[in-house]
Write an enzyme that holds these catalytic residues in place. Structure first.
Site, mmCIF file in Angstrom:
data_model
loop_
_atom_site.group_PDB
_atom_site.id
_atom_site.type_symbol
_atom_site.label_atom_id
_atom_site.label_comp_id
_atom_site.label_asym_id
_atom_site.label_seq_id
_atom_site.Cartn_x
_atom_site.Cartn_y
_atom_site.Cartn_z
ATOM 1 C CE LYS A 169 -4.226 -1.794 2.073
ATOM 2 N NZ LYS A 169 -5.128 -1.299 1.020
ATOM 3 C CE LYS A 277 -10.671 -4.635 -1.306
ATOM 4 N NZ LYS A 277 -10.039 -4.085 -2.518
#
Length: 363
Positions: A169, A277
């Protein structure tokens, strides 16, 4: 002839998951998060319980709303007493027709709980070699945002654990320091040895994004997730057409429910990848639509969990295993919590598998 699941009753219980560390994202730091376990029981056999999980992600899910628990309680009451045809497709169609798309995590939880109930309450959501033969799925090792030293420690740990795909990230610390971390990995491992992904969570501005992608491309990256904030379709389209680095849409898919709107988004932006997701995009049936559309356009995809407990992660992993998987998936989040539910899910050398171990007693 298909049977019928008769007089199904739904209930829920909240559970506060506590992170092992401060989990940094571009939207802030998470220390804990509340999730909701959904149970489904049929009058035919009170002893069999199907479980699902509704886990809206703070500041990201469209159903991250103040009255979420009240809504969930109302839906459980309203939908209790139904008879549902006992087949996978009938269950998915029932959930789609009875639970609004504005509550994607709830729809996914009901899909999962009913499929588990259909299969005898054994935590088998889909009958695949992942569940019944221990066949593993490749996953990426996730590097969370934080101070440079914290991120470096995570990188060393994941590489030592044998991951062949690392996802970092970015967007929280200085861009130069993030590039130094990527360079650190590349000095030790080539792109053939370790796949590198980065996830910006929309941290770049449209004006700076292309220049940053050109810099990142020097590190032989596999892809970057959501370089600019979602809902900037024209800017994302331009970026995907000019980028030297494959772009994967993530947050961009949230809130897009209708089949025609999904097609329009992919045809307009033409990304290299999409990331799915189930908790955020409306569950199993919705993900299947995205995958079919992406595949028809030559767009790659992979599945990712969204900080669910092992209940939701189990469902996502089993769903993922219904496809022929080549790319590493984002299914390593079960290790994040102090108080996750003990499960048969095990991660070894960059793969997740379903072992012969038992689920925790409350189930």
């Amino acid at each position: 002839m298909e049977g019928v699941l008769k007089d199904i009753h739904f209930s829920y219980r909240p559970h506060l998951l506590k992170f092992r560390f401060d989990a940094g994202t571009s939207r802030g730091v998470l220390k804990d998060k509340t999730t909701y376990l959904i149970s489904a029981v049929s009058v035919q056999n009170i002893g069999i319980i199907g479980w699902g999980e509704a886990a809206p992600l703070p500041k990201l899910s469209i159903d991250d709303v103040p009255d979420f628990e009240e809504v969930l309680s109302e839906i459980c009451g309203k939908l209790s007493g139904y008879n549902i045809i006992g087949s996978e497709q009938a269950i998915l169609e029932w959930a789609k027709s009875h639970i609004s798309e504005i509550y994607p995590s709830i729809r996914f939880a009901f899909e999962t709980a009913l499929l588990d109930l259909l299969h005898g309450g054994r935590k088998m959501i889909f009958d695949t070699p992942f569940y019944n033969a221990g066949q593993p799925l490749p996953i990426n090792g996730l590097i969370w945002m934080g101070e440079k030293g914290f991120m470096l420690d995570q990188i060393d740990k994941k590489l030592a654990e044998g991951y062949s795909c690392i996802k970092m990230k970015i967007g929280a610390i200085d861009f130069g320091q993030e590039c130094e971390l990527l360079a650190y990995i590349r000095k030790q491992y080539s792109a053939q040895q370790v796949i590198l992904r980065v996830d910006a969570n929309g941290a770049f501005s449209p004006e700076e994004a292309l220049d940053k992608l050109k810099v990142l491309n020097e590190f032989d990256l596999h892809s970057i997730e959501q370089p600019i904030r979602q809902s900037q379709v024209k800017e994302m389209q331009s970026l995907c057409s000019l980028t030297p680095l494959p772009i994967a849409l993530d947050e961009e898919l949230i809130g897009i429910h209708e089949y025609g709107d999904k097609r329009k988004l992919l045809e307009t932006i033409q990304p290299q990848y999409i990331i799915l997701k189930p908790t955020l995009v409306g569950g199993i049936e919705s993900c299947r639509e995205w995958i079919a559309l992406a595949s028809s356009m030559g767009i790659g995809w992979w599945m990712t969990s969204a900080l669910e407990s092992n209940v939701g992660l189990n469902a996502i992993a089993q769903f993922t295993s219904t496809f022929d998987i080549v790319l590493p998936q984002g299914l390593g989040t079960g290790q994040l919590y102090h108080n996750n539910f003990d499960s048969p899910l095990r991660i070894e050398r960059g793969e997740i598998k379903y072992s012969a171990d038992k689920w925790e007693v409350p189930f």
